[in-house]
Design an enzyme around this catalytic site. Sequence first.
Site, PDB file in Angstrom:
ATOM      1  N   HIS A 286       0.835  -1.215   0.000  1.00  0.00           N
ATOM      2  CA  HIS A 286       0.000   0.000   0.000  1.00  0.00           C
ATOM      3  C   HIS A 286       0.867   1.261   0.000  1.00  0.00           C
ATOM      4  O   HIS A 286       0.413   2.317   0.440  1.00  0.00           O
ATOM      5  CB  HIS A 286      -0.929   0.049   1.222  1.00  0.00           C
ATOM      6  CG  HIS A 286      -1.639  -1.240   1.508  1.00  0.00           C
ATOM      7  ND1 HIS A 286      -2.899  -1.527   1.022  1.00  0.00           N
ATOM      8  CD2 HIS A 286      -1.250  -2.335   2.204  1.00  0.00           C
ATOM      9  CE1 HIS A 286      -3.256  -2.738   1.434  1.00  0.00           C
ATOM     10  NE2 HIS A 286      -2.261  -3.255   2.139  1.00  0.00           N
TER      11      HIS A 286
ATOM     12  N   SER B 279      14.898  21.976 -15.105  1.00  0.00           N
ATOM     13  CA  SER B 279      13.697  22.775 -15.277  1.00  0.00           C
ATOM     14  C   SER B 279      14.104  24.144 -15.796  1.00  0.00           C
ATOM     15  O   SER B 279      15.161  24.660 -15.433  1.00  0.00           O
ATOM     16  CB  SER B 279      12.977  22.923 -13.933  1.00  0.00           C
ATOM     17  OG  SER B 279      12.150  24.074 -13.956  1.00  0.00           O
TER      18      SER B 279
END
Length: 476
Positions: free
Chosen positions: A173, A294
């Site tokens: 999970h 970026s």
Amino acid sequence: MSVNGTASTNGSGSKASANVQWGGRFAGGPSAIMQEINASIGFDKAMWKQDIAGSRAHAEMLVKSGIIDGESGTAIAAGLEQIATEIEEGRFEFSPLLEDIHMNIEARLSDRIGEAGKRLHTARSRNDQVATDFRLWVRDAIDGVDAQIEALIRSLATRALEYADAIMPGFTHLQTAQPVTFGHHLLAYVEMLSRDRGRLADARKRLNECPLGSAALAGTSFPIDRRMTASLLGFDRPTANSLDAVSDRDFALEYLSALAIMAMHLSRFAEEVVIWCSSPFSFVRLSDAFTTGSSIMPQKRNPDAAELARAKTGRVTGALVGLLTVMKGLPLAYAKDMQEDKEPVFEATEAMALTLAACDGMVRDLTANTNRMRELAGSGFSTATDLADWLVRVLKVPFRTAHHVTGRLVAMAEERGVDLAQLSLQDMQSVEAGITADIFSVLTVDASVASRTSEGGTAPSNVRAQAEKWLKATEA
Ligand code: ARG
């Protein structure tokens, strides 16, 4: 009209004369839009090698069976050889008027060698021809993809050996579950990829029957030798039913299914790389070779290759769904719909080749931050199961009871903001009186992974043995 299919236009410039390959009963040519929707040469020229191989085998068989004379056979073989050179050297003029690769090559052959070239299409049709070419193409593609998967398996196994002892948190999970080793984690992908290889090998086996000689749909009245062409082209045997042979595209669908499952596997790997590279995780670092910056945020190192590998799944699954949809509900035997079979297969193959190469590159490139992994491996009470197992093993407590006792200890540790190993023996004994100091020996992450020696478990000794097994299995 010239034999290589040059259009002779009328006043409007939109009409061609009839196709030289089948124009006997046609007075006029196709409209421009008909030509455009009909022509497949733009993409099926990718099968030129397979088409020439198929024609060579067919001609050889026609001679051997006494259907055409030896002289024609020799001229055809030589002509095809020259055409292959022309294509290789970029000198071949592909004509959309000749629709596809089959008619382009055949027309060029007649162009070059005259009468003999016109004998090549005896006892065959484009329907069995395209089915044969495409099987040959997919077979080659399977071999190419398989070699790439093998290389990736090798890279993963190499890194797994290197990181056989590197402890990281294992998740379920995406919640910290139990400590595992990074090597074990990498080897999980090796297992997936080896099943992918199995699926491809399986598809290849079923693919390897030769449709050539099924002709248009019903077979032929000529005394052909289908076993001969099948064996010349490396097929195991001829296909058994001519109607099935020209209308079957299962081989392409099976190939795409195997690719789709593999793309899904690689998308999971890519997703993990993205997560591992994120600054909150910082488990793994990719070098400049596999990241981008970026344009606005100078601190960024983006795992674009991983993200694109994750995204390519869309194309591959799309190709499978697209071809399944093309084939659905088609009556036997051949229908032109089936010309739409190639582009998805070509596109998926290209996407897969790129994805496999990118994943291989990242696996070789990545550096694991083993300190960080180790630090997080011990958080989140990841050795709680080890504690419960100790109660079962040493105190002979039933597992369900041990689970309960451990739960209470975890709650106590959580309340105090400490790890399980930081509880005192007294604290432990307040919950279960039988606990001794020996319990602390199982609470470290090292002890935890080292104890997981069950077959397939994460213990470093297991991981080393498995990694070595895979390295051996993929030895060049
Ligand atoms: N270009 C066609 C295809 O890819 C070849 C077969 C054409 N057969 C026909 N009867 N028109 O499917």
